[in-house]
Write a protein that holds these residues in place. Structure first.
Motif, PDB file in Angstrom:
ATOM      1  N   TYR A  32      61.849 -36.439  51.263  1.00  0.00           N
ATOM      2  CA  TYR A  32      60.382 -37.218  50.989  1.00  0.00           C
ATOM      3  C   TYR A  32      59.337 -36.578  50.304  1.00  0.00           C
ATOM      4  N   VAL A  33      59.205 -35.262  50.566  1.00  0.00           N
ATOM      5  CA  VAL A  33      58.190 -34.200  50.028  1.00  0.00           C
ATOM      6  C   VAL A  33      58.438 -34.006  48.506  1.00  0.00           C
ATOM      7  N   ALA A  34      59.666 -33.928  47.822  1.00  0.00           N
ATOM      8  CA  ALA A  34      59.867 -33.689  46.656  1.00  0.00           C
ATOM      9  C   ALA A  34      59.376 -34.459  45.617  1.00  0.00           C
ATOM     10  N   LYS A  35      59.301 -35.681  45.987  1.00  0.00           N
ATOM     11  CA  LYS A  35      58.750 -36.802  45.079  1.00  0.00           C
ATOM     12  C   LYS A  35      57.174 -36.608  44.885  1.00  0.00           C
ATOM     13  N   PRO A  36      56.375 -36.529  45.875  1.00  0.00           N
ATOM     14  CA  PRO A  36      55.105 -36.453  45.451  1.00  0.00           C
ATOM     15  C   PRO A  36      54.500 -34.992  45.115  1.00  0.00           C
ATOM     16  N   PHE A  37      55.562 -33.935  45.192  1.00  0.00           N
ATOM     17  CA  PHE A  37      55.315 -32.811  44.674  1.00  0.00           C
ATOM     18  C   PHE A  37      55.377 -32.917  43.059  1.00  0.00           C
ATOM     19  N   TYR A  58      64.923 -36.257  35.813  1.00  0.00           N
ATOM     20  CA  TYR A  58      64.011 -36.357  36.875  1.00  0.00           C
ATOM     21  C   TYR A  58      64.828 -35.993  38.214  1.00  0.00           C
ATOM     22  N   TYR A  59      65.995 -36.778  38.299  1.00  0.00           N
ATOM     23  CA  TYR A  59      66.678 -36.606  39.686  1.00  0.00           C
ATOM     24  C   TYR A  59      67.147 -35.384  39.802  1.00  0.00           C
ATOM     25  N   THR A  60      67.748 -34.646  38.620  1.00  0.00           N
ATOM     26  CA  THR A  60      68.321 -33.125  38.608  1.00  0.00           C
ATOM     27  C   THR A  60      67.213 -32.426  39.369  1.00  0.00           C
ATOM     28  N   LEU A  61      66.035 -32.410  38.675  1.00  0.00           N
ATOM     29  CA  LEU A  61      64.995 -31.627  39.084  1.00  0.00           C
ATOM     30  C   LEU A  61      64.449 -31.768  40.450  1.00  0.00           C
ATOM     31  N   ARG A  62      64.613 -33.126  41.026  1.00  0.00           N
ATOM     32  CA  ARG A  62      64.121 -33.389  42.286  1.00  0.00           C
ATOM     33  C   ARG A  62      65.302 -32.931  43.309  1.00  0.00           C
ATOM     34  N   ILE A  66      64.651 -29.891  46.257  1.00  0.00           N
ATOM     35  CA  ILE A  66      64.939 -30.270  47.748  1.00  0.00           C
ATOM     36  C   ILE A  66      65.467 -28.965  48.546  1.00  0.00           C
ATOM     37  N   PHE A  67      66.203 -28.232  47.687  1.00  0.00           N
ATOM     38  CA  PHE A  67      66.812 -27.209  48.514  1.00  0.00           C
ATOM     39  C   PHE A  67      65.692 -26.117  49.039  1.00  0.00           C
ATOM     40  N   PRO A  68      64.676 -25.570  48.106  1.00  0.00           N
ATOM     41  CA  PRO A  68      63.581 -24.803  48.787  1.00  0.00           C
ATOM     42  C   PRO A  68      62.929 -25.279  49.711  1.00  0.00           C
ATOM     43  N   TYR A  70      63.593 -27.563  51.927  1.00  0.00           N
ATOM     44  CA  TYR A  70      64.379 -27.817  53.005  1.00  0.00           C
ATOM     45  C   TYR A  70      64.543 -26.533  53.814  1.00  0.00           C
ATOM     46  N   GLN A  71      64.576 -25.508  53.153  1.00  0.00           N
ATOM     47  CA  GLN A  71      64.581 -24.100  53.662  1.00  0.00           C
ATOM     48  C   GLN A  71      63.220 -23.614  54.440  1.00  0.00           C
ATOM     49  N   VAL A  72      62.236 -24.008  53.911  1.00  0.00           N
ATOM     50  CA  VAL A  72      60.880 -23.858  54.281  1.00  0.00           C
ATOM     51  C   VAL A  72      60.652 -24.796  55.694  1.00  0.00           C
ATOM     52  N   LEU A  73      60.819 -26.077  55.473  1.00  0.00           N
ATOM     53  CA  LEU A  73      60.782 -27.056  56.461  1.00  0.00           C
ATOM     54  C   LEU A  73      61.450 -26.765  57.616  1.00  0.00           C
ATOM     55  N   LEU A  74      62.617 -26.163  57.523  1.00  0.00           N
ATOM     56  CA  LEU A  74      63.689 -25.871  58.638  1.00  0.00           C
ATOM     57  C   LEU A  74      63.088 -24.822  59.443  1.00  0.00           C
ATOM     58  N   ILE A  75      62.553 -23.867  58.966  1.00  0.00           N
ATOM     59  CA  ILE A  75      61.961 -22.696  59.716  1.00  0.00           C
ATOM     60  C   ILE A  75      60.512 -23.396  60.331  1.00  0.00           C
TER      61      ILE A  75
END
Length: 109
Positions: A32-37, A58-62, A66-68, A70-75
């Motif tokens: 969800y956060v990747a698109k507004p970013f 666009y989708y490749t960049l998105r 998502i990976f970074p 995800y890492q931050v949000l997981l913590i």
């Protein structure tokens, strides 16, 4: 479930449910956060519509973003649910495996 609890070093079913909830919220939130970013940095889908890359770029960049996230949000989300220690160890183990042992080399296996 018993094997998973043993592997993760947890003892209660309640903690297991909390961990599953954190994974679910984090996965959904990172997507969800990747698109507004991308829109914030002026790389929304309209900028990729024309040209060679089109929607693929666009989708490749998105997906790469998502990976970074995800890492931050997981913590962060894990901490909110009182599971910082579990998710910090989970992150260290995952990043260590992905780096071929170069990161967090002192992490117990």
């Amino acid at each position: 479930m018993k094997k998973l609890k043993e592997r993760w070093g947890i003892h209660s079913n309640f903690q297991l449910v909390i961990i599953f909830i954190v994974f679910a919220i984090t996965g959904s939130s990172s997507v969800y956060v990747a698109k507004p970013f991308l829109e914030y940095v002026n790389l929304d889908r309209a900028h990729f519509h024309e040209g060679f890359w089109g929607g693929f770029g666009y989708y490749t960049l998105r997906i790469l973003l998502i990976f970074p996230f995800y890492q931050v949000l997981l913590i962060v989300i894990g901490s909110i649910f009182g599971q910082f220690k579990f998710f910090w160890n989970f992150e260290k183990k995952m990043l260590n495996r992905m780096s071929g042992g170069l990161l967090f080399s002192s992490t117990k296996k």
